[in-house]
Write a protein that holds these residues in place. Sequence first.
Motif, PDB file in Angstrom:
ATOM      1  N   LEU A  66       0.814  -1.212   0.000  1.00  0.00           N
ATOM      2  CA  LEU A  66       0.000   0.000   0.000  1.00  0.00           C
ATOM      3  C   LEU A  66       0.853   1.269   0.000  1.00  0.00           C
ATOM      4  O   LEU A  66       0.395   2.332  -0.418  1.00  0.00           O
ATOM      5  CB  LEU A  66      -0.950   0.003   1.201  1.00  0.00           C
ATOM      6  CG  LEU A  66      -2.385  -0.472   0.936  1.00  0.00           C
ATOM      7  CD1 LEU A  66      -3.152  -0.634   2.234  1.00  0.00           C
ATOM      8  CD2 LEU A  66      -3.104   0.492  -0.002  1.00  0.00           C
ATOM      9  N   LYS A  67       2.097   1.154   0.475  1.00  0.00           N
ATOM     10  CA  LYS A  67       2.971   2.332   0.464  1.00  0.00           C
ATOM     11  C   LYS A  67       3.371   2.731  -0.950  1.00  0.00           C
ATOM     12  O   LYS A  67       3.832   3.852  -1.172  1.00  0.00           O
ATOM     13  CB  LYS A  67       4.213   2.074   1.318  1.00  0.00           C
ATOM     14  CG  LYS A  67       3.934   2.107   2.815  1.00  0.00           C
ATOM     15  CD  LYS A  67       5.206   2.162   3.628  1.00  0.00           C
ATOM     16  CE  LYS A  67       4.898   2.342   5.110  1.00  0.00           C
ATOM     17  NZ  LYS A  67       6.122   2.429   5.933  1.00  0.00           N
ATOM     18  N   LYS A  68       3.191   1.826  -1.893  1.00  0.00           N
ATOM     19  CA  LYS A  68       3.458   2.177  -3.281  1.00  0.00           C
ATOM     20  C   LYS A  68       2.365   3.090  -3.839  1.00  0.00           C
ATOM     21  O   LYS A  68       2.562   3.766  -4.843  1.00  0.00           O
ATOM     22  CB  LYS A  68       3.561   0.907  -4.130  1.00  0.00           C
ATOM     23  CG  LYS A  68       4.718  -0.004  -3.735  1.00  0.00           C
ATOM     24  CD  LYS A  68       4.732  -1.264  -4.585  1.00  0.00           C
ATOM     25  CE  LYS A  68       5.870  -2.189  -4.181  1.00  0.00           C
ATOM     26  NZ  LYS A  68       5.863  -3.454  -4.979  1.00  0.00           N
ATOM     27  N   VAL A  69       1.221   3.082  -3.168  1.00  0.00           N
ATOM     28  CA  VAL A  69       0.093   3.912  -3.596  1.00  0.00           C
ATOM     29  C   VAL A  69       0.115   5.260  -2.888  1.00  0.00           C
ATOM     30  O   VAL A  69      -0.107   6.313  -3.489  1.00  0.00           O
ATOM     31  CB  VAL A  69      -1.241   3.194  -3.320  1.00  0.00           C
ATOM     32  CG1 VAL A  69      -2.420   4.027  -3.806  1.00  0.00           C
ATOM     33  CG2 VAL A  69      -1.257   1.805  -3.943  1.00  0.00           C
ATOM     34  N   HIS A  70       0.358   5.220  -1.561  1.00  0.00           N
ATOM     35  CA  HIS A  70       0.402   6.441  -0.746  1.00  0.00           C
ATOM     36  C   HIS A  70       1.465   6.253   0.326  1.00  0.00           C
ATOM     37  O   HIS A  70       1.582   5.166   0.904  1.00  0.00           O
ATOM     38  CB  HIS A  70      -0.966   6.694  -0.096  1.00  0.00           C
ATOM     39  CG  HIS A  70      -1.079   8.026   0.557  1.00  0.00           C
ATOM     40  ND1 HIS A  70      -0.580   8.282   1.824  1.00  0.00           N
ATOM     41  CD2 HIS A  70      -1.621   9.200   0.117  1.00  0.00           C
ATOM     42  CE1 HIS A  70      -0.820   9.545   2.139  1.00  0.00           C
ATOM     43  NE2 HIS A  70      -1.448  10.119   1.127  1.00  0.00           N
TER      44      HIS A  70
END
Length: 222
Positions: free
Chosen positions: A43-47
């Motif tokens: 999910l850190k790749k998204v935000h």
Amino acid sequence: MLTLHHLNQSRSQRVLWALEELSVPYQIVRYQREKTMLAPPSLKKVHPLGKSPVVEDNGLILAESGAILEYLQETYDTPSQLKPESAANKIQYRFWLHYAEGSLMPLLLMKLVFASLGKPPIPFGMRSLGKVLGGGVQKAWLNPQLETHARYIESHLSENTWFAGEQLSMADMQMTYPIFALLARGGIDNLPHTQAWKKRVEMRPAWQRAIQQGGPFDIPGE
């Protein structure tokens, strides 16, 4: 098309419900919690915060469920289906949108943390002390705080069908996660109006479609 990055058993259920109520076309990218119950690193790749919900829409990447709900209402809710029109109800609308995460959820998170002090992953030799400490804090301070908030909510819902009056609004969507958690973990009896509100939510076809899209939404007790 709008994209929702959805984590199971999370606040993004609110956004799914809002999208279904508004009939906004969307696609969903699903994520599963890890054994620690945290969101996966992907999910850190998204935000950068690595949390859900996150929406992508027309080049915008937006996190925080309250901000997302307000964005959806302002962008897609042209008939003001999910925002009241009267001045008095608008005040309630704004209050509950902020109250959910600003006042109620911190207490529920503390409840979860203190209830977990006597359980893994706390080291075995410290669990007894952790259980005593956690139980003491809950009894002396946390439980009375939650009781006050629960009675406040119950009183409000005894006079209003929905949180911002007689019309369903984004305020109800923002309140779903803390109310479901409060009923599951609060240990507070005699909340018939709050239970009735929860049942009204669960009976809405858009909520049921959101459950089909996002998976079961059943916050466990302690």
